[in-house]
Write a protein that holds these residues in place. Structure first.
Motif, PDB file in Angstrom:
ATOM      1  N   GLU A   1      -2.651  -9.870   4.525  1.00 34.41           N
ATOM      2  CA  GLU A   1      -1.960  -9.280   3.375  1.00 34.41           C
ATOM      3  C   GLU A   1      -2.655  -7.999   2.908  1.00 34.41           C
ATOM      4  O   GLU A   1      -1.995  -7.033   2.520  1.00 34.41           O
ATOM      5  CB  GLU A   1      -1.869 -10.284   2.226  1.00 34.41           C
ATOM      6  CG  GLU A   1      -0.960 -11.458   2.515  1.00 34.41           C
ATOM      7  CD  GLU A   1       0.471 -11.041   2.784  1.00 34.41           C
ATOM      8  OE1 GLU A   1       1.008 -10.183   2.041  1.00 34.41           O
ATOM      9  OE2 GLU A   1       1.053 -11.559   3.749  1.00 34.41           O
ATOM     10  N   ARG A   2      -3.982  -7.979   2.949  1.00 37.40           N
ATOM     11  CA  ARG A   2      -4.728  -6.778   2.567  1.00 37.40           C
ATOM     12  C   ARG A   2      -4.420  -5.635   3.519  1.00 37.40           C
ATOM     13  O   ARG A   2      -4.143  -4.509   3.097  1.00 37.40           O
ATOM     14  CB  ARG A   2      -6.223  -7.072   2.555  1.00 37.40           C
ATOM     15  CG  ARG A   2      -7.072  -5.915   2.093  1.00 37.40           C
ATOM     16  CD  ARG A   2      -8.536  -6.338   2.006  1.00 37.40           C
ATOM     17  NE  ARG A   2      -9.339  -5.290   1.445  1.00 37.40           N
ATOM     18  CZ  ARG A   2      -9.954  -4.346   2.167  1.00 37.40           C
ATOM     19  NH1 ARG A   2      -9.844  -4.330   3.475  1.00 37.40           N
ATOM     20  NH2 ARG A   2     -10.680  -3.428   1.566  1.00 37.40           N
ATOM     21  N   GLU A   3      -4.426  -5.905   4.806  1.00 32.23           N
ATOM     22  CA  GLU A   3      -4.110  -4.875   5.796  1.00 32.23           C
ATOM     23  C   GLU A   3      -2.674  -4.381   5.644  1.00 32.23           C
ATOM     24  O   GLU A   3      -2.409  -3.198   5.788  1.00 32.23           O
ATOM     25  CB  GLU A   3      -4.353  -5.397   7.209  1.00 32.23           C
ATOM     26  CG  GLU A   3      -5.815  -5.584   7.541  1.00 32.23           C
ATOM     27  CD  GLU A   3      -6.618  -4.301   7.377  1.00 32.23           C
ATOM     28  OE1 GLU A   3      -6.161  -3.228   7.820  1.00 32.23           O
ATOM     29  OE2 GLU A   3      -7.711  -4.372   6.791  1.00 32.23           O
ATOM     30  N   ARG A   4      -1.769  -5.284   5.351  1.00 37.72           N
ATOM     31  CA  ARG A   4      -0.366  -4.887   5.161  1.00 37.72           C
ATOM     32  C   ARG A   4      -0.253  -3.938   3.962  1.00 37.72           C
ATOM     33  O   ARG A   4       0.448  -2.939   4.017  1.00 37.72           O
ATOM     34  CB  ARG A   4       0.497  -6.122   4.939  1.00 37.72           C
ATOM     35  CG  ARG A   4       1.964  -5.780   4.797  1.00 37.72           C
ATOM     36  CD  ARG A   4       2.820  -6.996   4.610  1.00 37.72           C
ATOM     37  NE  ARG A   4       2.693  -7.854   5.793  1.00 37.72           N
ATOM     38  CZ  ARG A   4       3.046  -9.122   5.830  1.00 37.72           C
ATOM     39  NH1 ARG A   4       3.532  -9.691   4.758  1.00 37.72           N
ATOM     40  NH2 ARG A   4       2.912  -9.831   6.917  1.00 37.72           N
ATOM     41  N   PHE A   5      -0.955  -4.242   2.883  1.00 33.36           N
ATOM     42  CA  PHE A   5      -0.924  -3.379   1.705  1.00 33.36           C
ATOM     43  C   PHE A   5      -1.534  -2.015   2.013  1.00 33.36           C
ATOM     44  O   PHE A   5      -0.985  -0.982   1.639  1.00 33.36           O
ATOM     45  CB  PHE A   5      -1.675  -4.032   0.539  1.00 33.36           C
ATOM     46  CG  PHE A   5      -1.678  -3.218  -0.711  1.00 33.36           C
ATOM     47  CD1 PHE A   5      -0.613  -3.281  -1.589  1.00 33.36           C
ATOM     48  CD2 PHE A   5      -2.729  -2.372  -1.018  1.00 33.36           C
ATOM     49  CE1 PHE A   5      -0.597  -2.529  -2.745  1.00 33.36           C
ATOM     50  CE2 PHE A   5      -2.726  -1.608  -2.170  1.00 33.36           C
ATOM     51  CZ  PHE A   5      -1.656  -1.691  -3.035  1.00 33.36           C
ATOM     52  N   LEU A   6      -2.663  -2.001   2.699  1.00 32.54           N
ATOM     53  CA  LEU A   6      -3.334  -0.735   3.006  1.00 32.54           C
ATOM     54  C   LEU A   6      -2.544   0.097   4.008  1.00 32.54           C
ATOM     55  O   LEU A   6      -2.514   1.323   3.906  1.00 32.54           O
ATOM     56  CB  LEU A   6      -4.749  -0.998   3.528  1.00 32.54           C
ATOM     57  CG  LEU A   6      -5.700  -1.635   2.509  1.00 32.54           C
ATOM     58  CD1 LEU A   6      -7.056  -1.902   3.157  1.00 32.54           C
ATOM     59  CD2 LEU A   6      -5.837  -0.802   1.264  1.00 32.54           C
ATOM     60  N   ARG A   7      -1.873  -0.532   4.976  1.00 38.76           N
ATOM     61  CA  ARG A   7      -1.057   0.194   5.933  1.00 38.76           C
ATOM     62  C   ARG A   7       0.160   0.834   5.280  1.00 38.76           C
ATOM     63  O   ARG A   7       0.636   1.865   5.728  1.00 38.76           O
ATOM     64  CB  ARG A   7      -0.580  -0.738   7.042  1.00 38.76           C
ATOM     65  CG  ARG A   7      -1.375  -0.598   8.301  1.00 38.76           C
ATOM     66  CD  ARG A   7      -0.795  -1.426   9.416  1.00 38.76           C
ATOM     67  NE  ARG A   7      -1.117  -2.837   9.171  1.00 38.76           N
ATOM     68  CZ  ARG A   7      -0.232  -3.828   9.219  1.00 38.76           C
ATOM     69  NH1 ARG A   7       1.000  -3.609   9.532  1.00 38.76           N
ATOM     70  NH2 ARG A   7      -0.605  -5.065   8.964  1.00 38.76           N
ATOM     71  N   ALA A   8       0.655   0.238   4.225  1.00 42.11           N
ATOM     72  CA  ALA A   8       1.848   0.765   3.553  1.00 42.11           C
ATOM     73  C   ALA A   8       1.561   2.112   2.894  1.00 42.11           C
ATOM     74  O   ALA A   8       2.475   2.870   2.621  1.00 42.11           O
ATOM     75  CB  ALA A   8       2.342  -0.222   2.506  1.00 42.11           C
ATOM     76  N   GLY A   9       0.294   2.445   2.654  1.00 42.29           N
ATOM     77  CA  GLY A   9      -0.055   3.676   1.972  1.00 42.29           C
ATOM     78  C   GLY A   9      -0.196   4.885   2.869  1.00 42.29           C
ATOM     79  O   GLY A   9      -0.373   5.987   2.392  1.00 42.29           O
TER      80      GLY A   9
END
Length: 167
Positions: free
Chosen positions: A26-34
């Motif tokens: 979930e952390r990687e998904r959030f950071l990739r969205a940016g």
């Protein structure tokens, strides 16, 4: 007894590993969205720590507690996304052209008489202060009252605090 402790330890270990994997994902998904820029990545990490970390931890904790259900879902995530959520077909959600959207909005506004197609509101008379009447008018069925001597009261009305025998 040892078997029971082994089962509990195994369940806790499975929950811990699942929670850790879910949190990372979930952390990687959030950071990739940016985006992939270096400055944006540092900002996104700060935003994650301030705004998203607590809910991601709570989600990971729930997934860890329910790891016998969560692990198959995580393992089959791609298949679930392709089949159940219909992500497999490219172009399934085609967006209409902006000009077609603008034409449809214009048509709906015209039909509903909204926006530039709205009719002007009817002109209403200006509101009067409450309790006032136009000059020279009285309520229907009333007659002008004669001046009363000071200290007298109209007949048939009781004064608060007195009884009928006092009148």
């Amino acid at each position: 007894m040892v078997l029971c402790l082994g089962v509990v330890a195994g369940y806790l270990l499975g929950g811990l590993l699942t929670a850790r994997a879910v949190f990372r994902r979930e952390r990687e998904r959030f950071l990739r969205a940016g985006g992939a820029r270096a400055g944006a990545a540092a900002r996104r990490v700060g935003t994650f720590e301030r705004q998203e970390r607590q809910q991601t931890e709570a989600f990971a904790l729930c997934a860890g507690a329910l790891w016998p259900v969560a692990l198959p879902v995580l393992a089959l995530h791609g298949l679930v996304g392709a089949v159940a959520l219909d992500r497999g077909r490219p172009g399934a959600a085609v967006r209409p052209e902006p000009s077609a959207v603008a034409a449809r909005i214009e048509e709906l506004e015209r039909d509903l008489r909204l926006g530039p197609h709205a009719e002007p509101a009817p002109r209403l008379p200006a509101p009067r202060p409450s309790g006032s009447r136009p000059s020279g008018s009285r309520p229907s069925g009333s007659r002008p009252s004669a001046p009363r001597p000071s200290g007298s009261r109209p007949a048939g009305r009781a004064v608060p605090g007195t009884s009928l025998s006092d009148a």
